[in-house]
Enzyme design. Sequence first.
Site, short mmCIF file in Angstrom:
data_model
loop_
_atom_site.label_atom_id
_atom_site.label_comp_id
_atom_site.label_asym_id
_atom_site.label_seq_id
_atom_site.Cartn_x
_atom_site.Cartn_y
_atom_site.Cartn_z
N GLU A 260 0.83 -1.22 0.00
CA GLU A 260 0.00 0.00 0.00
C GLU A 260 0.86 1.26 0.00
O GLU A 260 0.41 2.35 0.36
CB GLU A 260 -0.96 -0.03 1.19
CG GLU A 260 -1.90 -1.23 1.20
CD GLU A 260 -3.18 -1.02 0.39
OE1 GLU A 260 -3.71 0.10 0.39
OE2 GLU A 260 -3.64 -2.00 -0.24
N HIS B 182 -4.46 1.44 7.50
CA HIS B 182 -3.06 1.74 7.15
C HIS B 182 -2.39 2.27 8.41
O HIS B 182 -3.04 2.92 9.24
CB HIS B 182 -2.97 2.85 6.10
CG HIS B 182 -3.39 2.45 4.72
ND1 HIS B 182 -4.20 3.24 3.94
CD2 HIS B 182 -3.10 1.37 3.98
CE1 HIS B 182 -4.39 2.65 2.77
NE2 HIS B 182 -3.74 1.51 2.77
N CYS C 69 -3.05 11.15 3.77
CA CYS C 69 -3.37 10.25 2.64
C CYS C 69 -3.21 10.99 1.32
O CYS C 69 -2.92 10.38 0.29
CB CYS C 69 -4.82 9.79 2.69
SG CYS C 69 -5.27 8.91 4.16
#
Length: 448
Positions: free
Chosen positions: A174, A250, A371
């Site tokens: 990721e 995450h 993000c």
Amino acid sequence: MKSYEVNFDGLVGPTHNYGGLSFGNVASQSNSQQSSNPKEAALQGLQKMKALMDMGFVQGVLAPQERPDVAALRNLGFSGTDAQVIQQAAKHAMPLLVASCSASSMWVANAATVSPSADTADGRVHFTAANLNCKYHRSIEHPTTSRVLGAMFANDKHFAHHAALPAVAQFGDEGAANHTRFCRDYGEAGVEFFVYGRSAFDARYPAPQKYPARQTLEASQAVARLHGLADAGVVYAQQNPAVIDAGVFHNDVIAVGNGEVLFYHEDAFLNTEQMLGELQGKLGKLGGNFQSVCVPRAQVSVEDAVRSYLFNSQLLSRADGSMLLIVPEECRANERVWQYLQGLTASGGLIREVKVFDLKQSMQNGGGPACLRLRVALNETELAAVNPGVIMTAPLYDTLTQWVGKHYRDSLRESDLADPQLLLECRTALDELTQILKLGSVYPFQIN
Ligand SMILES: N=C(N)NCCC[C@H](NC(=O)CCC(=O)O)C(=O)O
């Protein structure tokens, strides 16, 4: 030589919508099917970029992707003209159309993992595009991500690009959302900190029970090898599986690092003491002084952290050596989090200031300030080798604001995704954008 941490923010694409696509991401699940406002989303993101630029930080912009991804739908068996592909998907497999329309590439912390030249064996900045293998709608991002990064960092002497890891869950990667770097100065060798959710090849590691662990240890190790990182400059840590099950999909939802500082929640990791010791030891050998700021669960619960996105903040170094935290509005709205932040900045520690941004459109899909940005540490020579078209300036901000005003809708619902006109709008907008950002041809509709 002077060096910088450049934040490249993802520009929100014209199809931003709430598809409820990310199981394990609480915000994505709970806002599913709501009406979105792509224009507002893009402007909120641009305002953050402009504000950071005005504060004196070097700011970049990363282009969104072509959506709906008609080629992805064709790979799933839909055929005919582009309009027919979209209409057939809408009729027979709406969830697949929704997935192929996601503007999720805006969360560029997931675009790639980046290692600065001071850490790598060949002295180049290394990029590995993330395969985002855990979610179909994100797994289709990396080919275009690679082309866009290639057009932004187009210089073999300074930049090395690696394709995404094998597209299987065992190598689920990721990108920078589970990677941070500690250093004394951005231009000096640092310690790269890789956080994984599970091991895919070793059953002795614990794993979450309810929600998926998106990043595997083996993926992180492969990225470190590809980038030519020395063992002395790498630390691996496992996320606490219990927090993944509480919605921390995450690591950047529960911890953030910058310079010599790790800001993290008490429950974020397994074997925390050992990990902190390793970070301290390895950074110490490089002349650095590792410091950690632990947020106790008694002051901020994991639930409050997930809801407010306290840790999905940008921790930035100011000229005087102190730090600034960029947080979303949701932190101010949460009494306990806001109280914690007031205490933190008043405590005389390194983190002195908090700045609040309204990023609600992105937040409702689980995407906070951190993000939305990909950090790339660059020295002066490397910065000069970056495509100048993607570095934010006052005129570029004005141009992009006008571009959004011209091309974006202010409301989008699931039923709108079936409108073939949306594809044309998106392509027209992106064609213009590649000229604005001087990217050349990077989208499937431009190269096929
Ligand atoms: N924490 C970091 N670095 N990134 C946040 C990514 C949010 C993204 N949301 C989504 O993809 C939701 C899309 C939707 O439901 O429409 C994800 O879950 O991958």
